[in-house]
Each structure stands twice: as structure tokens, then as C-alpha cells.
Scaffold this motif. Structure first.
Motif, PDB file in Angstrom:
ATOM      1  N   GLY A 103      14.232  76.430-102.537  1.00 26.14           N
ATOM      2  CA  GLY A 103      13.430  77.270-103.363  1.00 26.14           C
ATOM      3  C   GLY A 103      13.193  76.440-104.641  1.00 26.14           C
ATOM      4  N   GLU A 105      12.047  77.547-109.051  1.00 22.73           N
ATOM      5  CA  GLU A 105      12.160  78.735-109.911  1.00 22.73           C
ATOM      6  C   GLU A 105      10.551  78.622-110.457  1.00 22.73           C
ATOM      7  N   ILE A 106      10.058  79.875-110.287  1.00 22.66           N
ATOM      8  CA  ILE A 106       8.400  79.907-110.902  1.00 22.66           C
ATOM      9  C   ILE A 106       8.320  80.698-112.092  1.00 22.66           C
ATOM     10  N   ARG A 120       3.854  78.894-107.720  1.00 23.18           N
ATOM     11  CA  ARG A 120       3.669  79.984-106.569  1.00 23.18           C
ATOM     12  C   ARG A 120       2.805  79.458-105.324  1.00 23.18           C
ATOM     13  N   ALA A 123       5.081  76.620-103.756  1.00 26.02           N
ATOM     14  CA  ALA A 123       6.257  77.372-102.705  1.00 26.02           C
ATOM     15  C   ALA A 123       5.584  77.809-101.502  1.00 26.02           C
ATOM     16  N   TYR A 129      11.535  79.399-101.277  1.00 25.67           N
ATOM     17  CA  TYR A 129      11.914  80.744-101.844  1.00 25.67           C
ATOM     18  C   TYR A 129      11.381  80.597-103.372  1.00 25.67           C
ATOM     19  N   THR A 130      10.932  81.590-103.814  1.00 21.61           N
ATOM     20  CA  THR A 130      10.794  81.610-105.403  1.00 21.61           C
ATOM     21  C   THR A 130      11.707  82.388-106.193  1.00 21.61           C
ATOM     22  N   THR A 131      12.074  81.931-107.481  1.00 27.60           N
ATOM     23  CA  THR A 131      13.095  82.655-108.206  1.00 27.60           C
ATOM     24  C   THR A 131      12.443  82.627-109.287  1.00 27.60           C
ATOM     25  N   ILE A 156       9.378  87.768-106.514  1.00 27.54           N
ATOM     26  CA  ILE A 156      10.291  86.733-105.976  1.00 27.54           C
ATOM     27  C   ILE A 156      10.534  86.875-104.502  1.00 27.54           C
TER      28      ILE A 156
END
Length: 160
Positions: A103, A105-106, A120, A123, A129-131, A156
Motif C-alpha cells: 500500500g 498513503e495518499i 491514487r 495505487a 491499497y491506499t491509506t 481508502i
């Protein structure tokens, strides 16, 4: 040693007694604020960053491997701090994905809206995954407040 040059008398051994073998800049910054050397965490961190202390870093592939072996989910946190252009960042994420990254972190308080859009897309392309999060660490940190980014579960893509 570098702290002593500025009249701050604390040793590496004292820090190890306080936090064990694994401590870093945030711990030292907290100490500097608690002892009244600096008025806030941000100024303490800026000061510590200016010292140019060399630290050993693990290769990201090794970090990913250790996180996965420990049952964790490896995520690149606040990628804006890596100081890479978008092409370089995409290349790093792609290489890290092949090493087991899951993942990125966006959402972060330092991410611009255009960077969020770009992250985004990266990803999605890489199936990561996006967090997101406020990067809140403690009440002493006046830079950010817990939950101030107003991120919803729809923002997310992370297995809960």
C-alpha cells in the motif's frame, strides 16, 4: 556529541535507557521539548534535522520483507517526504511492489490535492491499497490534530 556542541548534555546511553535500542528523531525531539530546550516539537525536529546526523538505514526491500514476515502490511507512508518527482516515485513504488509492498498513503497533511490524485492513480495502476492519516503522534505536537483530515472509509482501499 553533536548536541553537546549546543550545550545540551545528554548521552546516547541515556537515550538508550529511556527508549531502548530503537529510538529516533521524534524521541529526541520529545526529550528536547520536555526539558525546555525547545518550545515545540516542530522546532526541535527542525533543529535535529539541521545537525546532519548519519544513521544506518535498511534497504526498503529488507524492510518490506521484515514487515511481511512479522504479519504486517507494508505501506509507504507520506511519500511526499521522499522528495522524488512523480516519475521517480512511480518507479520506486513499482519496484517496492515487486518486493512485496501492499500500500501507499495518499492522504497526508503535506499532500496537495494534485498529489493525492496522482498517488491514487499510481495505487490503482500498481494494485496497491491506499491509506491516509493526520500523522498525529502526540498531544505535544501542535502541527496536526488527531483526525483533522476528515478521511472516510470510502476514501481508502485497505483491508479492515
Amino acid at each position: 556529541e553533536k548536541l553537546a556542541k549546543f550545550g545540551i548534555s545528554v548521552s546516547y546511553e541515556e537515550f538508550k535507557k529511556m527508549w531502548g535500542e530503537n529510538f529516533g528523531k521524534p524521541n529526541v525531539a520529545r526529550y528536547l521539548v520536555e526539558t525546555g530546550t525547545f518550545k515545540d516539537r516542530e522546532s526541535a525536529l527542525d533543529f535535529l534535522s539541521s545537525l546532519g546526523v548519519h544513521r544506518e538505514k535498511l534497504d526498503f526491500r529488507e524492510v518490506i520483507k521484515l514487515i511481511r514476515e512479522g504479519g504486517g502490511i507494508p505501506v509507504v507512508a507520506h511519500p511526499s517526504t521522499l522528495r522524488l518527482n512523480l516519475k521517480e516515485l512511480y518507479g520506486l513504488l513499482k519496484e517496492a511492489k515487486s518486493a512485496g509492498l501492499l500500500g501507499v498513503e495518499i492522504f497526508h497533511y503535506r499532500h496537495t490535492p494534485s498529489l493525492v490524485v496522482a498517488l491514487r492513480q499510481m495505487a490503482q495502476d500498481l494494485k496497491l491499497y491506499t491509506t491516509g492519516g493526520s500523522d498525529f503522534h502526540s498531544e505535544e505536537d501542535k502541527t496536526v490534530k488527531l483526525g483533522f483530515l476528515n478521511i472516510s472509509s470510502e476514501d481508502i482501499t485497505f483491508p479492515l
